[in-house]
Every structure is written in C-alpha cells, then in structure tokens.
Design a protein around this motif. Structure first.
Motif, PDB file in Angstrom:
ATOM      1  N   THR A   8       0.835  -1.210   0.000  1.00 15.86           N
ATOM      2  CA  THR A   8       0.000   0.000   0.000  1.00 15.86           C
ATOM      3  C   THR A   8       0.867   1.258   0.000  1.00 15.86           C
ATOM      4  O   THR A   8       0.588   2.204  -0.737  1.00 15.86           O
ATOM      5  CB  THR A   8      -0.949   0.004   1.220  1.00 15.86           C
ATOM      6  N   CYS A  11       2.332   1.809  -3.458  1.00 20.20           N
ATOM      7  CA  CYS A  11       1.275   2.274  -4.371  1.00 20.20           C
ATOM      8  C   CYS A  11       0.922   3.732  -4.090  1.00 20.20           C
ATOM      9  O   CYS A  11       0.670   4.510  -5.023  1.00 20.20           O
ATOM     10  CB  CYS A  11       0.039   1.395  -4.247  1.00 20.20           C
ATOM     11  N   ASN A  12       0.937   4.125  -2.827  1.00 26.80           N
ATOM     12  CA  ASN A  12       0.655   5.516  -2.495  1.00 26.80           C
ATOM     13  C   ASN A  12       1.768   6.456  -2.949  1.00 26.80           C
ATOM     14  O   ASN A  12       1.507   7.605  -3.318  1.00 26.80           O
ATOM     15  CB  ASN A  12       0.363   5.671  -1.002  1.00 26.80           C
ATOM     16  N   LEU A  23      -4.521   5.452  -1.319  1.00 27.83           N
ATOM     17  CA  LEU A  23      -5.366   4.306  -0.983  1.00 27.83           C
ATOM     18  C   LEU A  23      -5.309   4.104   0.529  1.00 27.83           C
ATOM     19  O   LEU A  23      -4.264   4.315   1.147  1.00 27.83           O
ATOM     20  CB  LEU A  23      -4.841   3.037  -1.650  1.00 27.83           C
ATOM     21  N   THR A  24      -6.391   3.660   1.112  1.00 25.43           N
ATOM     22  CA  THR A  24      -6.342   3.297   2.530  1.00 25.43           C
ATOM     23  C   THR A  24      -5.746   1.904   2.692  1.00 25.43           C
ATOM     24  O   THR A  24      -5.148   1.583   3.709  1.00 25.43           O
ATOM     25  CB  THR A  24      -7.744   3.341   3.167  1.00 25.43           C
ATOM     26  N   SER A  25      -5.910   1.083   1.642  1.00 24.01           N
ATOM     27  CA  SER A  25      -5.378  -0.283   1.654  1.00 24.01           C
ATOM     28  C   SER A  25      -5.270  -0.780   0.223  1.00 24.01           C
ATOM     29  O   SER A  25      -6.047  -0.368  -0.642  1.00 24.01           O
ATOM     30  CB  SER A  25      -6.318  -1.197   2.446  1.00 24.01           C
ATOM     31  N   ASP A  28      -8.410  -2.095  -1.376  1.00 22.33           N
ATOM     32  CA  ASP A  28      -9.463  -1.176  -1.793  1.00 22.33           C
ATOM     33  C   ASP A  28     -10.167  -1.745  -3.025  1.00 22.33           C
ATOM     34  O   ASP A  28      -9.518  -2.178  -3.971  1.00 22.33           O
ATOM     35  CB  ASP A  28      -8.836   0.187  -2.114  1.00 22.33           C
ATOM     36  N   GLY A  33      -7.697   0.880  -6.748  1.00 25.01           N
ATOM     37  CA  GLY A  33      -7.201  -0.227  -5.928  1.00 25.01           C
ATOM     38  C   GLY A  33      -7.102  -1.517  -6.728  1.00 25.01           C
ATOM     39  O   GLY A  33      -6.106  -2.245  -6.626  1.00 25.01           O
TER      40      GLY A  33
END
Length: 196
Positions: A8, A11-12, A23-25, A28, A33
């Motif tokens: 994550t 990706c962020n 993204l929170t995870s 997602d 996501g």
C-alpha cells in the motif's frame, strides 16, 4: 537497506507522483485499488529481473536433473522455484570465474558443467519490506507511469513520470552496483599460461 514499506505504501508513492488521493489499503475495491492489485507484483518482478539488485541476489548449488536433455547438452539442472533470472555461469560460481556455456530452456539450465552446479541468480522477492528503498522509489515511478492515463486521463502525466522513472532507475542501479568491494578480474587461462 530494506525499505520496510508495504504494498500500500509503495502504491501511495505512485499516486503521489500523479497528485492523486492515497489508498487506505491495497485491498481497496475501487477502480484504482483493483488496478494496483493487478499490476503491482508483475511490475515489481519485472523490474527485479532487469538488474541484479543486491537485495534479490541468491546462490544455489544444484544437483543434476534425473532426466538429461534429449540432445545437444549432456547435463540439465532444474531452476530454483523462485528464480527470475539466471546470472552468467562460471566454473566456480563466482562472478568473475571462467565462463561456462549454458542455455535456459523452460525451467531448466542446460550445460556441459558437471554437478553440482554453482548458480547465482535473481530471486523473486514476495515481501516488499525486503526491497531496497531506491528500488521502491523506482517501482513507484514505474507504476505511476503505467497507471497515469488510466487514473488521470492525461498522457502528459505518463511522459513526466517516465522521465522521473528514468532518472530514479539510473541512480538506483548505480548505487546498487557500488555496494561491495570491486570484483577480482575474470580468470583468464590464456594470461595464466603466458605468465607460466
């Protein structure tokens, strides 16, 4: 040094290049996501395969396969299950030993070298916490470049991030290559024979 980043977080970093919300995870279920779920690992392994990153190097001593090749080579060795790329073979397994002719076919190495075969290879790393920090930066830029048009709808983002990626990958590979002492010169039996 290990990055300690997770999927994550990487990706962020890619989304930061695109000025997009994080993204929170990785789990997602939104379109962004799902894009990262499909693309993260194939891109990470592809980038790993392209350079002998120190964090992904491995060694193995392989026994000969029970089934020799049908023709052309006397010996076959099964590749390790985590092998992304075989590095050049040498008689003693060292980076600068005497080269050994070989071919990779399917999941085997074919060669004239007798067992055990000393192998250096790039292994598939499935834990992003073990990635080098600069590899993570380069991977994030590669992900951003590939995702740019899908996420932003703007081709200009892909071009801009592509230039960032080129710079990051060049720096990362240069620094990675400098970790360690210089290699001994390649064994050269012609030179050794002349000196004798």
């Amino acid at each position: 040094m290990p990055s300690q980043l997770d999927v994550t977080a990487i990706c962020n970093l890619a989304l930061d290049y695109l000025d997009e919300a994080p993204l929170t995870s990785i789990d997602d279920t939104g379109a962004v996501g799902r894009w990262f779920q499909r693309n993260f690992w194939p891109m990470a392994w592809s980038l790993m395969r392209k350079h002998p990153w120190n964090f992904a190097l491995a060694r193995a001593s392989l026994a000969a396969s029970a089934v020799p090749p049908l023709f052309g080579w006397p010996n076959a060795y099964d590749l390790p299950s985590d092998c992304l790329r075989v590095l050049p073979l040498t008689t003693d397994g060292t980076e600068n030993g005497r080269p050994v002719p070989f071919k990779v076919e399917g999941a085997q190495i074919l060669t004239r070298q007798e067992a055990p075969l000393k192998l250096r290879y790039i292994r598939r790393i499935d834990n992003p916490g073990l990635f080098d920090g600069q590899f993570c930066d380069a991977l994030a830029a590669a992900l951003a470049q590939k995702a740019a048009h899908f996420i932003t709808g703007k081709q200009s983002y892909s071009q801009a991030v592509g230039q960032i990626f080129a710079s990051l990958i060049n720096d990362a590979q240069s620094i990675d290559a400098l970790e360690g002492t210089p290699d001994d010169p390649i064994d050269d039996f012609w030179l050794d024979a002349r000196r004798a």
